[in-house]
Design a protein around this motif. Structure first.
Motif, PDB file in Angstrom:
ATOM      1  N   PRO A   1      23.095  39.550 -33.254  1.00 58.07           N
ATOM      2  CA  PRO A   1      21.921  39.752 -32.405  1.00 58.07           C
ATOM      3  C   PRO A   1      21.995  41.057 -31.624  1.00 58.07           C
ATOM      4  CG  PRO A   1      23.380  38.166 -31.399  1.00 58.07           C
ATOM      5  CD  PRO A   1      23.956  38.468 -32.754  1.00 58.07           C
ATOM      6  N   THR A   2      20.879  41.708 -31.504  1.00 53.78           N
ATOM      7  CA  THR A   2      20.805  42.956 -30.757  1.00 53.78           C
ATOM      8  C   THR A   2      20.694  42.668 -29.270  1.00 53.78           C
ATOM      9  OG1 THR A   2      19.573  43.925 -32.587  1.00 53.78           O
ATOM     10  CG2 THR A   2      19.586  45.144 -30.540  1.00 53.78           C
ATOM     11  N   GLY A   3      21.593  43.248 -28.509  1.00 53.40           N
ATOM     12  CA  GLY A   3      21.485  43.216 -27.059  1.00 53.40           C
ATOM     13  C   GLY A   3      21.060  44.594 -26.586  1.00 53.40           C
ATOM     14  N   GLY A   4      20.647  44.675 -25.353  1.00 54.58           N
ATOM     15  CA  GLY A   4      20.242  45.976 -24.824  1.00 54.58           C
ATOM     16  C   GLY A   4      18.863  45.930 -24.205  1.00 54.58           C
ATOM     17  N   GLU A   5      18.491  47.022 -23.580  1.00 58.89           N
ATOM     18  CA  GLU A   5      17.241  47.077 -22.837  1.00 58.89           C
ATOM     19  C   GLU A   5      16.266  48.128 -23.370  1.00 58.89           C
ATOM     20  OE1 GLU A   5      19.921  44.758 -20.697  1.00 58.89           O
ATOM     21  OE2 GLU A   5      20.268  46.891 -20.958  1.00 58.89           O
ATOM     22  N   PHE A   6      14.987  47.903 -23.040  1.00 59.45           N
ATOM     23  CA  PHE A   6      13.914  48.826 -23.391  1.00 59.45           C
ATOM     24  C   PHE A   6      13.310  49.412 -22.122  1.00 59.45           C
ATOM     25  CE2 PHE A   6      14.339  47.018 -27.456  1.00 59.45           C
ATOM     26  CZ  PHE A   6      13.497  47.632 -28.368  1.00 59.45           C
ATOM     27  N   VAL A   7      13.044  50.720 -22.151  1.00 57.50           N
ATOM     28  CA  VAL A   7      12.306  51.350 -21.064  1.00 57.50           C
ATOM     29  C   VAL A   7      10.828  51.154 -21.351  1.00 57.50           C
ATOM     30  CG1 VAL A   7      12.047  53.392 -19.637  1.00 57.50           C
ATOM     31  CG2 VAL A   7      14.095  53.129 -21.025  1.00 57.50           C
ATOM     32  N   THR A   8      10.131  50.504 -20.441  1.00 56.32           N
ATOM     33  CA  THR A   8       8.716  50.173 -20.650  1.00 56.32           C
ATOM     34  C   THR A   8       7.850  50.747 -19.530  1.00 56.32           C
ATOM     35  OG1 THR A   8       8.838  48.095 -19.385  1.00 56.32           O
ATOM     36  CG2 THR A   8       9.412  47.997 -21.743  1.00 56.32           C
ATOM     37  N   VAL A   9       6.567  50.840 -19.813  1.00 56.91           N
ATOM     38  CA  VAL A   9       5.598  51.318 -18.817  1.00 56.91           C
ATOM     39  C   VAL A   9       4.563  50.224 -18.594  1.00 56.91           C
ATOM     40  CG1 VAL A   9       3.857  53.057 -18.255  1.00 56.91           C
ATOM     41  CG2 VAL A   9       5.937  53.728 -19.491  1.00 56.91           C
ATOM     42  N   PRO A  10       4.639  49.516 -17.482  1.00 57.35           N
ATOM     43  CA  PRO A  10       3.667  48.464 -17.188  1.00 57.35           C
ATOM     44  C   PRO A  10       2.252  49.009 -16.994  1.00 57.35           C
ATOM     45  CG  PRO A  10       5.663  48.161 -15.887  1.00 57.35           C
ATOM     46  CD  PRO A  10       5.740  49.531 -16.509  1.00 57.35           C
ATOM     47  N   VAL A  11       1.293  48.146 -17.223  1.00 61.79           N
ATOM     48  CA  VAL A  11      -0.119  48.499 -17.041  1.00 61.79           C
ATOM     49  C   VAL A  11      -0.398  48.780 -15.564  1.00 61.79           C
ATOM     50  CG1 VAL A  11      -2.478  47.596 -17.174  1.00 61.79           C
ATOM     51  CG2 VAL A  11      -0.859  47.156 -19.039  1.00 61.79           C
ATOM     52  N   GLN A  12      -1.127  49.871 -15.307  1.00 61.58           N
ATOM     53  CA  GLN A  12      -1.493  50.264 -13.947  1.00 61.58           C
ATOM     54  C   GLN A  12      -3.012  50.393 -13.821  1.00 61.58           C
ATOM     55  OE1 GLN A  12       0.750  50.591 -11.561  1.00 61.58           O
ATOM     56  NE2 GLN A  12       2.621  50.577 -12.813  1.00 61.58           N
ATOM     57  N   LYS A  13      -3.517  50.094 -12.642  1.00 61.18           N
ATOM     58  CA  LYS A  13      -4.943  50.329 -12.381  1.00 61.18           C
ATOM     59  C   LYS A  13      -5.230  51.830 -12.391  1.00 61.18           C
ATOM     60  CE  LYS A  13      -5.656  46.158  -9.573  1.00 61.18           C
ATOM     61  NZ  LYS A  13      -6.001  45.656  -8.217  1.00 61.18           N
ATOM     62  N   ASP A  14      -4.299  52.603 -11.827  1.00 58.14           N
ATOM     63  CA  ASP A  14      -4.430  54.060 -11.791  1.00 58.14           C
ATOM     64  C   ASP A  14      -3.755  54.633 -13.037  1.00 58.14           C
ATOM     65  OD1 ASP A  14      -4.586  56.722 -11.256  1.00 58.14           O
ATOM     66  OD2 ASP A  14      -3.330  56.675  -9.451  1.00 58.14           O
ATOM     67  N   THR A  15      -4.533  54.798 -14.093  1.00 59.27           N
ATOM     68  CA  THR A  15      -3.968  55.256 -15.367  1.00 59.27           C
ATOM     69  C   THR A  15      -3.488  56.699 -15.325  1.00 59.27           C
ATOM     70  OG1 THR A  15      -6.184  55.861 -16.163  1.00 59.27           O
ATOM     71  CG2 THR A  15      -5.393  53.633 -16.675  1.00 59.27           C
ATOM     72  N   ALA A  16      -3.858  57.435 -14.313  1.00 64.77           N
ATOM     73  CA  ALA A  16      -3.417  58.830 -14.195  1.00 64.77           C
ATOM     74  C   ALA A  16      -1.906  58.904 -13.958  1.00 64.77           C
ATOM     75  CB  ALA A  16      -4.157  59.518 -13.047  1.00 64.77           C
ATOM     76  N   ARG A  17      -1.314  57.791 -13.548  1.00 63.97           N
ATOM     77  CA  ARG A  17       0.122  57.781 -13.285  1.00 63.97           C
ATOM     78  C   ARG A  17       0.943  57.787 -14.576  1.00 63.97           C
ATOM     79  NH1 ARG A  17       1.206  56.765  -8.020  1.00 63.97           N
ATOM     80  NH2 ARG A  17       3.349  56.061  -8.412  1.00 63.97           N
ATOM     81  N   TYR A  18       0.300  57.471 -15.694  1.00 62.85           N
ATOM     82  CA  TYR A  18       1.037  57.347 -16.952  1.00 62.85           C
ATOM     83  C   TYR A  18       1.694  58.660 -17.399  1.00 62.85           C
ATOM     84  CZ  TYR A  18      -1.278  52.796 -17.599  1.00 62.85           C
ATOM     85  OH  TYR A  18      -1.726  51.512 -17.446  1.00 62.85           O
ATOM     86  N   ASP A  19       1.089  59.790 -17.075  1.00 66.79           N
ATOM     87  CA  ASP A  19       1.643  61.070 -17.520  1.00 66.79           C
ATOM     88  C   ASP A  19       3.054  61.283 -16.980  1.00 66.79           C
ATOM     89  OD1 ASP A  19      -0.542  61.739 -19.016  1.00 66.79           O
ATOM     90  OD2 ASP A  19      -1.484  62.994 -17.477  1.00 66.79           O
ATOM     91  N   VAL A  20       3.249  60.986 -15.701  1.00 69.23           N
ATOM     92  CA  VAL A  20       4.569  61.148 -15.102  1.00 69.23           C
ATOM     93  C   VAL A  20       5.514  60.062 -15.601  1.00 69.23           C
ATOM     94  CG1 VAL A  20       5.877  61.049 -12.940  1.00 69.23           C
ATOM     95  CG2 VAL A  20       3.756  62.363 -13.052  1.00 69.23           C
ATOM     96  N   SER A  21       5.001  58.843 -15.739  1.00 65.85           N
ATOM     97  CA  SER A  21       5.838  57.744 -16.249  1.00 65.85           C
ATOM     98  C   SER A  21       6.378  58.083 -17.632  1.00 65.85           C
ATOM     99  CB  SER A  21       5.026  56.443 -16.312  1.00 65.85           C
ATOM    100  OG  SER A  21       4.631  56.032 -15.026  1.00 65.85           O
ATOM    101  N   LYS A  22       5.527  58.691 -18.450  1.00 68.75           N
ATOM    102  CA  LYS A  22       5.940  59.099 -19.795  1.00 68.75           C
ATOM    103  C   LYS A  22       7.085  60.116 -19.713  1.00 68.75           C
ATOM    104  CE  LYS A  22       4.365  61.670 -23.850  1.00 68.75           C
ATOM    105  NZ  LYS A  22       3.236  62.398 -24.478  1.00 68.75           N
TER     106      LYS A  22
END
Length: 415
Positions: A298-319
């Motif tokens: 089995p694969t263990g480990g974590e994923f870096v994710t970007v949760p949904v935001q009301k302010d979608t303009a924040r996604y650029d920096v999150s990326k």
């Protein structure tokens, strides 16, 4: 996309059944995160409370924030606590900007509607090995980028095997492994230690044997699945494995191996640091499949994710933060106690060049499977719990392996 209360409550129930599998310790930070954080500050949650701001991991987070031109406010939670808090934060509309989560939790968060697809964010996952990205892929879409993978293999004590006349290279399948355990016991030492506890850790450790027999998680009571459970029961009944495997976590199982009395220990990449401190020569081999070759693990480990935001303009920096954390230069170091194998072949090769002891782990990761892969997604917890319950029943002697897995299959079908 705002998840409904009903969906979130269902997801909370699923997350509640998943436990930490890696070396991540307990503890949590009660700090709250808000999408209305001060301008220039981005929130980041992870499951590493054992690493403070002065650790290599803490510094890496801060550096990636600086590179993106913002300050990162980091909060660390226990693995299972993180999933629950993420769902509650989404319900309240204040999810963190970036979140690192244990890979089985990804499908639960996706079902709750709180994670963005990597393709929608413009994140590239083409170089990530398919079996690793598969743990965070639902209906053909990836919902995060792995920072690496860890998994299981067999550590062995060279002195114990040598005294018993066992060449570790001779362990190719179940028969040769069982033969080795018999020789070790005859030589006055102990055979193998593992975790069969009644939590997700027990299922995690049973899966290589279950899959190595050809078992299918949608049919727990197949002849293949029964063969795997019968193998473990044989080892306990004949004294090749201790009866306390029923209570062993992966940590306490390792502590048994560290006494120097055991020939083998089924454990993970995250124990490499402890292996170096054990005081005896050790080696690592892949867990053998029933009829030879390496068993799927089995694969263990974590994923870096970007949760949904009301302010979608924040996604650029999150990326930018995600891209930085998963860059080749940041995937290469193995300074974390979790000792991750990188998710890309290019970086794996460099890791092995720097630390040859990682070679068997890279091989193990290559044959690993995500627990929620194959379309299981959020069904996995409803299968895993009956499975670990069956393992407990069989090893304790309250039920025969077939009867225990028959009961497990009935329970999983209802789930």
């Amino acid at each position: 996309m705002i998840p409904t209360r009903r969906t979130l409550l269902a997801a909370l129930a699923a997350v509640g059944t998943l436990a930490s599998l890696t070396a991540c310790g307990g503890g949590s930070d009660s700090s709250d995160s808000s999408s209305g954080a001060p301008k220039g500050t981005y929130t980041f949650w992870d499951p590493y409370p054992q690493f403070d701001a002065s650790s290599p991991w803490g510094k890496r987070i801060s550096a990636c924030g600086s590179k993106a031109g913002v300050k990162v406010k980091r909060t660390a939670y226990d693995t299972s606590d993180l999933g629950n808090k993420a769902l509650l934060a989404a319900q309240q509309g204040n999810a963190p900007d970036v979140m690192l989560v244990d890979n089985p939790v990804v499908s639960t968060l996706v079902e709750a509607g709180i994670l963005n697809k990597t393709s929608d964010l413009g994140l590239d996952t083409k170089s990530v090995q398919k079996n690793i990205i598969g743990a965070g892929t639902i209906d053909g879409s990836a919902y995060g980028v792995p920072i690496g993978a860890n998994t299981l293999a067999l550590y062995y004590n060279k002195k114990v095997l040598s005294a018993a006349g066992v060449d570790p290279a001779s362990v190719k399948d179940w028969d040769s492994l069982t033969s080795a355990l018999k020789k070790v016991k005859a030589a006055g030492k102990k055979g193998i230690t593992f975790s069969a506890i009644n939590t997700e850790e027990g299922s995690f450790q049973f899966l290589p044997w279950f899959w190595g027999a050809g078992g299918d998680l949608t049919k727990l009571n197949s002849a293949d699945g029964v063969a795997a459970l019968a193998l473990w029961k044989q080892w306990v009944d004949e004294g090749f494995a201790p009866k306390d495997v029923l209570q062993n976590t992966q940590t306490t199982s390792w502590q048994e191996f560290a006494t120097g009395d055991y020939a083998f220990s089924e454990n993970g990449t995250w124990q490499l640091g402890n292996a170096e401190k054990a005081g005896f020569d050790y080696g690592v081999i892949n867990i053998p499949a029933r009829n030879g070759g390496s068993a799927p693990v089995p694969t263990g480990g974590e994923f870096v994710t970007v949760p949904v935001q009301k302010d979608t303009a924040r996604y650029d920096v999150s990326k930018k933060i995600v891209t930085c954390l998963t860059s080749s230069s940041n995937l290469l170091p193995t300074d974390m106690t979790l000792v991750y194998v990188a998710p890309t072949a290019e970086v794996q090769a460099e890791q092995v060049k720097q630390n040859p002891k990682l070679k068997p782990w890279v091989q193990a990761v290559a044959s690993a499977r995500g627990r929620t892969s194959g379309g299981l997604g959020t069904k996995y917890p409803t299968i895993s719990q009956p499975m670990w319950t069956a393992v407990q029943a069989a090893l304790s002697g309250s039920k025969a392996p077939k009867a225990a897995l028959d009961t497990a299959q009935s329970a999983a079908a209802k789930g």
